[in-house]
Design a protein around this motif. Structure first.
Motif, mmCIF file in Angstrom:
data_model
loop_
_atom_site.group_PDB
_atom_site.id
_atom_site.type_symbol
_atom_site.label_atom_id
_atom_site.label_comp_id
_atom_site.label_asym_id
_atom_site.label_seq_id
_atom_site.Cartn_x
_atom_site.Cartn_y
_atom_site.Cartn_z
ATOM 1 N N TYR A 59 0.842 -1.197 0.000
ATOM 2 C CA TYR A 59 0.000 0.000 0.000
ATOM 3 C C TYR A 59 0.870 1.237 0.000
ATOM 4 C CZ TYR A 59 0.820 1.250 4.911
ATOM 5 O OH TYR A 59 1.391 1.658 6.089
ATOM 6 N N VAL A 60 0.260 2.322 -0.418
ATOM 7 C CA VAL A 60 0.893 3.625 -0.338
ATOM 8 C C VAL A 60 -0.154 4.562 0.249
ATOM 9 C CG1 VAL A 60 0.258 4.332 -2.674
ATOM 10 C CG2 VAL A 60 2.272 5.326 -1.603
ATOM 11 N N ASP A 64 0.784 8.826 8.096
ATOM 12 C CA ASP A 64 1.918 8.156 8.726
ATOM 13 C C ASP A 64 1.544 6.723 9.108
ATOM 14 O OD1 ASP A 64 0.690 8.111 11.336
ATOM 15 O OD2 ASP A 64 1.381 10.153 11.670
ATOM 16 N N ARG A 65 2.544 5.915 9.381
ATOM 17 C CA ARG A 65 2.347 4.492 9.631
ATOM 18 C C ARG A 65 1.421 4.228 10.817
ATOM 19 N NH1 ARG A 65 5.154 -0.033 7.822
ATOM 20 N NH2 ARG A 65 6.643 1.348 6.842
ATOM 21 N N LEU A 66 1.544 4.995 11.890
ATOM 22 C CA LEU A 66 0.692 4.794 13.065
ATOM 23 C C LEU A 66 -0.781 5.013 12.721
ATOM 24 C CD1 LEU A 66 0.270 4.195 16.056
ATOM 25 C CD2 LEU A 66 0.741 6.617 16.510
ATOM 26 N N ASN A 67 -1.084 6.103 12.026
ATOM 27 C CA ASN A 67 -2.467 6.360 11.625
ATOM 28 C C ASN A 67 -2.990 5.265 10.707
ATOM 29 O OD1 ASN A 67 -3.203 8.714 13.021
ATOM 30 N ND2 ASN A 67 -2.016 9.962 11.600
ATOM 31 N N MET A 68 -2.144 4.773 9.826
ATOM 32 C CA MET A 68 -2.561 3.696 8.919
ATOM 33 C C MET A 68 -2.838 2.407 9.695
ATOM 34 S SD MET A 68 -3.107 4.908 6.041
ATOM 35 C CE MET A 68 -3.626 3.304 5.483
ATOM 36 N N PHE A 72 -6.393 0.626 9.521
ATOM 37 C CA PHE A 72 -6.533 -0.763 9.060
ATOM 38 C C PHE A 72 -7.227 -1.619 10.116
ATOM 39 C CE2 PHE A 72 -2.755 -0.376 5.992
ATOM 40 C CZ PHE A 72 -3.582 -0.292 4.881
ATOM 41 N N LYS A 73 -6.870 -1.447 11.374
ATOM 42 C CA LYS A 73 -7.501 -2.230 12.445
ATOM 43 C C LYS A 73 -8.983 -1.888 12.564
ATOM 44 C CE LYS A 73 -3.427 -2.996 15.273
ATOM 45 N NZ LYS A 73 -2.772 -2.746 16.554
ATOM 46 N N GLU A 74 -9.327 -0.615 12.495
ATOM 47 C CA GLU A 74 -10.732 -0.207 12.577
ATOM 48 C C GLU A 74 -11.518 -0.760 11.393
ATOM 49 O OE1 GLU A 74 -10.493 4.045 12.698
ATOM 50 O OE2 GLU A 74 -10.092 4.098 14.852
#
Length: 92
Positions: A59-60, A64-68, A72-74
């Motif tokens: 993915y792109v 930032d990685r934390l928000n992603m 993704f978890k949500e």
């Protein structure tokens, strides 16, 4: 030999994703600075194939990685709940 071809394809896909990310971000946010962006996005790509075989999704994103990770978890929780509830899915 297959592994080399797959690695080359993933590199080509990664380069394409980076270019697409710049275009998508510019269309969504104009020339806004990172801290002033209004819209976030993620573009996912994966190889088709046997679901029983291990595959890698790339993915792109402009987040930032934390928000992603949180996003993704949500989203996964929503999708799993929808499937468990036997509701019609818009996933195909």
């Amino acid at each position: 030999m297959r592994r080399v071809k797959r690695k080359k394809k993933r590199k080509e896909a990664a380069d394409l994703l980076q270019g697409l990310a710049r275009i998508i971000d510019a269309r969504l946010n104009g020339d806004s600075k990172v801290e002033n962006r209004e819209w976030g996005f993620a573009l996912l790509v994966f190889p088709f194939g046997d679901a029983a075989e291990p595959r890698v999704m790339d993915y792109v994103s402009n987040a930032d990685r934390l928000n992603m990770r949180v996003l993704f978890k949500e989203q996964l929780a929503r999708l799993e709940a929808r499937i468990q509830d036997n509701e019609p899915s818009d996933i195909m």
